[in-house]
Design a protein around this motif. Structure first.
Motif, PDB file in Angstrom:
ATOM      1  N   ALA A  74       0.831  -1.203   0.000  1.00 13.31           N
ATOM      2  CA  ALA A  74       0.000   0.000   0.000  1.00 13.31           C
ATOM      3  C   ALA A  74       0.868   1.258   0.000  1.00 13.31           C
ATOM      4  O   ALA A  74       1.985   1.269   0.505  1.00 13.31           O
ATOM      5  CB  ALA A  74      -0.913   0.003   1.232  1.00 13.31           C
ATOM      6  N   VAL A  75       0.310   2.317  -0.574  1.00 11.63           N
ATOM      7  CA  VAL A  75       0.984   3.619  -0.602  1.00 11.63           C
ATOM      8  C   VAL A  75       0.861   4.241   0.788  1.00 11.63           C
ATOM      9  O   VAL A  75      -0.238   4.364   1.330  1.00 11.63           O
ATOM     10  CB  VAL A  75       0.336   4.541  -1.651  1.00 11.63           C
ATOM     11  CG1 VAL A  75       0.994   5.907  -1.648  1.00 11.63           C
ATOM     12  CG2 VAL A  75       0.398   3.910  -3.026  1.00 11.63           C
ATOM     13  N   VAL A  76       1.993   4.630   1.374  1.00 11.21           N
ATOM     14  CA  VAL A  76       2.002   5.250   2.702  1.00 11.21           C
ATOM     15  C   VAL A  76       2.255   6.744   2.531  1.00 11.21           C
ATOM     16  O   VAL A  76       3.176   7.146   1.827  1.00 11.21           O
ATOM     17  CB  VAL A  76       3.092   4.630   3.595  1.00 11.21           C
ATOM     18  CG1 VAL A  76       3.109   5.287   4.960  1.00 11.21           C
ATOM     19  CG2 VAL A  76       2.891   3.137   3.728  1.00 11.21           C
ATOM     20  N   PHE A  77       1.422   7.557   3.157  1.00  9.46           N
ATOM     21  CA  PHE A  77       1.581   9.004   3.080  1.00  9.46           C
ATOM     22  C   PHE A  77       0.936   9.637   4.301  1.00  9.46           C
ATOM     23  O   PHE A  77       0.296   8.965   5.103  1.00  9.46           O
ATOM     24  CB  PHE A  77       0.963   9.567   1.786  1.00  9.46           C
ATOM     25  CG  PHE A  77      -0.502   9.287   1.664  1.00  9.46           C
ATOM     26  CD1 PHE A  77      -1.428  10.193   2.125  1.00  9.46           C
ATOM     27  CD2 PHE A  77      -0.948   8.122   1.080  1.00  9.46           C
ATOM     28  CE1 PHE A  77      -2.775   9.933   2.026  1.00  9.46           C
ATOM     29  CE2 PHE A  77      -2.293   7.856   0.975  1.00  9.46           C
ATOM     30  CZ  PHE A  77      -3.213   8.759   1.445  1.00  9.46           C
ATOM     31  N   GLU A  78       1.106  10.935   4.435  1.00  8.15           N
ATOM     32  CA  GLU A  78       0.521  11.673   5.546  1.00  8.15           C
ATOM     33  C   GLU A  78      -0.839  12.215   5.119  1.00  8.15           C
ATOM     34  O   GLU A  78      -0.967  12.860   4.089  1.00  8.15           O
ATOM     35  CB  GLU A  78       1.437  12.819   5.958  1.00  8.15           C
ATOM     36  CG  GLU A  78       0.928  13.601   7.142  1.00  8.15           C
ATOM     37  CD  GLU A  78       1.884  14.705   7.540  1.00  8.15           C
ATOM     38  OE1 GLU A  78       1.404  15.819   7.766  1.00  8.15           O
ATOM     39  OE2 GLU A  78       3.088  14.432   7.616  1.00  8.15           O
TER      40      GLU A  78
END
Length: 123
Positions: A74-78
């Motif tokens: 999965a794409v991890v971001f804030e």
């Protein structure tokens, strides 16, 4: 998204529900021993319910494994709303914490339901 949470949390929820159902079925299977004693009928009912409960538990293990494998890619971001690290599956998902609808595609930002603000996340 039926429960209005992130996709990974939905998978984990179904895994937890299968675990609880499996444990409940196995506990109910012991009622066969309480109602019919240690006769063959009570043992057969307990064995059947034990097998059904174990199948449910193995299903939950499979779902947890699947969710874990999806979580690694999965794409991890804030999150722009709550500023916590969250994961996104696919082009649209919800924040794991504040449930804000997020998308990676600016074209889909206008087609989402207007129940919550839509945040466009750029890599």
């Amino acid at each position: 998204m039926l429960f209005k949470s992130s996709k990974i949390n939905e998978f984990r929820l179904w895994g937890l529900l299968l675990t609880m159902v499996g444990m409940g079925v196995m506990v109910l299977g012991t009622a066969g021993l309480l109602l019919w004693g240690s006769s063959s009928v009570g043992k057969i009912i307990a064995a059947i319910f034990m097998v059904l409960g174990m199948i449910s538990m193995l299903g939950s293990v499979g779902i947890y494994f699947w969710a874990g494998m999806l979580s690694t890619t999965a794409v991890v971001f804030e999150c722009p709303e709550c500023h916590k690290q969250t994961k996104m599956l696919g082009k649209t998902d919800r924040c794991m914490f504040c449930k804000t609808i997020l998308t990676l595609d600016p074209n889909q930002a206008n087609t989402m339901p207007k129940e919550q603000p839509v945040m466009v996340v750029e890599d």
